[in-house]
Design an enzyme around this catalytic site. Structure first.
Site, PDB file in Angstrom:
ATOM      1  N   GLU A  91       0.737  -1.383  -0.272  1.00  0.00           N
ATOM      2  CA  GLU A  91      -0.016   0.064  -0.176  1.00  0.00           C
ATOM      3  C   GLU A  91       0.589   1.097  -0.009  1.00  0.00           C
ATOM      4  O   GLU A  91       2.351   1.178   0.451  1.00  0.00           O
ATOM      5  CB  GLU A  91      -0.848   0.214   1.601  1.00  0.00           C
ATOM      6  N   CYS A 119       2.901   8.497   0.681  1.00  0.00           N
ATOM      7  CA  CYS A 119       4.118   7.385   1.663  1.00  0.00           C
ATOM      8  C   CYS A 119       4.105   6.764   0.853  1.00  0.00           C
ATOM      9  O   CYS A 119       2.810   6.092   0.514  1.00  0.00           O
ATOM     10  CB  CYS A 119       2.826   7.507   2.767  1.00  0.00           C
ATOM     11  N   CYS A 144       6.345  -5.995   8.086  1.00  0.00           N
ATOM     12  CA  CYS A 144       7.363  -5.411   8.766  1.00  0.00           C
ATOM     13  C   CYS A 144       8.552  -6.595   9.843  1.00  0.00           C
ATOM     14  O   CYS A 144       7.203  -7.609  10.858  1.00  0.00           O
ATOM     15  CB  CYS A 144       7.452  -4.245   9.367  1.00  0.00           C
ATOM     16  N   CYS A 186       6.242  -3.510  15.751  1.00  0.00           N
ATOM     17  CA  CYS A 186       6.031  -2.800  17.236  1.00  0.00           C
ATOM     18  C   CYS A 186       4.739  -2.882  17.085  1.00  0.00           C
ATOM     19  O   CYS A 186       4.035  -3.175  16.265  1.00  0.00           O
ATOM     20  CB  CYS A 186       6.099  -1.190  16.873  1.00  0.00           C
ATOM     21  N   CYS A 241       1.368  -1.252  15.714  1.00  0.00           N
ATOM     22  CA  CYS A 241       1.025  -0.984  14.070  1.00  0.00           C
ATOM     23  C   CYS A 241       0.468  -2.533  13.427  1.00  0.00           C
ATOM     24  O   CYS A 241       1.097  -3.223  14.283  1.00  0.00           O
ATOM     25  CB  CYS A 241       3.065  -0.999  13.842  1.00  0.00           C
ATOM     26  N   GLU A 265      10.505  -1.478   7.486  1.00  0.00           N
ATOM     27  CA  GLU A 265      11.293  -0.647   8.126  1.00  0.00           C
ATOM     28  C   GLU A 265      12.413  -0.436   7.416  1.00  0.00           C
ATOM     29  O   GLU A 265      13.202  -1.069   6.588  1.00  0.00           O
ATOM     30  CB  GLU A 265      11.285  -1.489   8.852  1.00  0.00           C
ATOM     31  N   CYS A 307      -1.367   6.047  10.135  1.00  0.00           N
ATOM     32  CA  CYS A 307       0.338   5.494  10.967  1.00  0.00           C
ATOM     33  C   CYS A 307      -0.290   4.517  11.545  1.00  0.00           C
ATOM     34  O   CYS A 307      -1.045   4.529  12.240  1.00  0.00           O
ATOM     35  CB  CYS A 307       0.539   6.449  12.206  1.00  0.00           C
TER      36      CYS A 307
HETATM   37  S1  SF4 Z   1       5.374   1.183  13.187  1.00  0.00           S
HETATM   38 FE1  SF4 Z   1       6.538   0.456  11.098  1.00  0.00          FE
HETATM   39  S2  SF4 Z   1       8.893  -0.141  11.983  1.00  0.00           S
HETATM   40 FE2  SF4 Z   1       7.173  -0.501  13.685  1.00  0.00          FE
HETATM   41  S3  SF4 Z   1       6.591  -2.365  12.558  1.00  0.00           S
HETATM   42 FE3  SF4 Z   1       5.181  -1.017  11.868  1.00  0.00          FE
HETATM   43  S4  SF4 Z   1       5.493  -0.785   9.773  1.00  0.00           S
HETATM   44 FE4  SF4 Z   1       7.451  -1.912  11.292  1.00  0.00          FE
END
Ligand code: SF4
Length: 362
Positions: free
Chosen positions: A91, A107, A114, A118, A121, A182, A354
């Site tokens: 995306e 973005c 990933c 986190c 997320c 990342e 985000c």
């Molecule tokens: S916030 Fe960024 S680095 Fe952390 S899991 Fe989500 S995409 Fe990955």
């Protein structure tokens, strides 16, 4: 195997064209076709001789990305779902700039999923499928530029003096590596992408931002390996205890190491490091956190983006911060002389905000 021209930087395109016995201006024509005119194939490049087009078709290809869905949020944010050659999906998110001009921030994603995990997320919950290749990163930008060109109204050009009237479809003002993944875990493909973005696509280094969760060796390697674009660090906590709990990367690169690396980062004059701080209700939104944040960022030219958390779906273990606490956090930082804004997370109703990217067909 054929060479994908969207994997190549300018010098490599010149060298390839030289290898075919052609004059350097032919390389320039090809670059113009790919990055200005958005050609989809060598056959589209009508000012190249037919023999050269045939030769290029024999040895090289131009990849394209398949836009399979786009959705628009009530606040104007648009989310694009792309399918790649192996069937995987990614995306990108297009966010209108707040100042009323018809300009956007795009973005983009650097990985499928990933590995950083986190806990707030959605992408982190997917785990990592694979790194994106340079051309898959670049094609997100070109596909959105093509889309904007196709959907541009005549008034878009008139109201945006920064847009070249010959090219009404380029109102993207900023590119941010803040989508899925990342970027510093896909270092070499991201570095080649940055070189293409700032050279052949033509974005100023000041208009491109790479956001990291805090991969210290990658931050240290940035200045020597590519154009010095803007750096953003997703910080989100002021103690190792809290950061360990919400961002596992902190166990490897704790706050002190991360912030010392930021302190030593060779920032060009008039630039700052952006620290993103997602405010999670009852986790990291206390006045003590704000005061600690001021102390932690001492000696770093910085600006802080406070992002009140947006719960997405019923599975989120976190809650929105109390509005009063957001105001208090903001004013504590302001009073301490910090540069800080509260950033409304765009596109929440289409899961484009985000930390919400999942690349799902929903
Ligand atoms: S916030 Fe960024 S680095 Fe952390 S899991 Fe989500 S995409 Fe990955």
């Amino acid at each position: 195997m054929k060479i994908n021209f969207k994997q190549l930087n300018r010098a490599e395109i010149y060298s390839c064209i030289h290898g075919l016995g052609q004059e350097p201006y032919r390389a320039e024509q090809i670059i113009n076709w790919i990055y200005e005119k958005h050609a989809m194939s060598f056959d589209d490049m009508t000012n190249l001789p037919l023999t050269l087009r045939a030769e290029l078709n024999n040895i090289a290809l131009l990849s394209n990305i398949n836009l399979i869905k786009n959705s628009t949020s009530a606040d104007g944010t648009e989310k694009f779902l792309f399918q790649l050659d192996d069937g995987e999906t990614i995306e990108s998110v297009l966010i209108p700039n707040v100042r009323g001009k018809k300009l956007y921030t795009l973005c983009i994603s650097s990985q499928i999923g990933c590995a950083m995990g986190c806990t707030f997320c959605e992408t982190g919950k997917l785990g990592l499928t694979r790194n994106l290749r340079t051309h898959e990163i670049i094609d997100q930008i070109l596909a959105v530029q093509r889309y904007l060109k196709k959907t541009a109204l005549p008034s878009d050009t008139a109201s945006s003096p920064q847009i070249d009237s010959d090219d009404p479809g380029r109102p993207i003002a900023n590119i941010v590596f803040m989508g899925m993944g990342e970027p510093l875990h896909n270092f070499s493909e991201v570095m080649t992408s940055l070189s293409i973005i700032t050279d052949m696509i033509g974005f100023s280094k000041r208009k491109v931002t790479l956001s990291t969760s805090g991969v210290v060796p990658g931050i240290r390697m940035l200045p020597d390996n590519g154009p010095l674009i803007n750096l953003a660090v997703s910080l989100n906590a002021t103690t190792d205890r809290t950061r360990n709990a919400i961002m596992p990367v902190n166990k490897k690169y704790p706050l002190n190491t991360l912030l010392q690396t930021c302190r030593e980062f060779p920032l060009p004059s008039n630039r700052q490091i952006t620290f993103e701080y997602v405010l999670l209700g009852g986790v990291n939104d206390y006045k003590d956190d704000a005061l600690r944040l001021v102390r932690l960022l001492k000696g770093i030219r910085s600006k802080i983006n406070l992002i009140p958390f947006n719960p997405s779906g019923s599975s989120s273990e976190y809650i929105k911060p109390d509005e009063q606490k957001v105001l208090e956090f903001h004013s504590t930082l302001l009073k301490a002389g910090m540069t800080v804004i509260v950033r409304k997370s765009s596109g929440n109703d289409i899961s484009a905000a985000c930390g919400q990217l999942r690349a799902a067909y929903i």
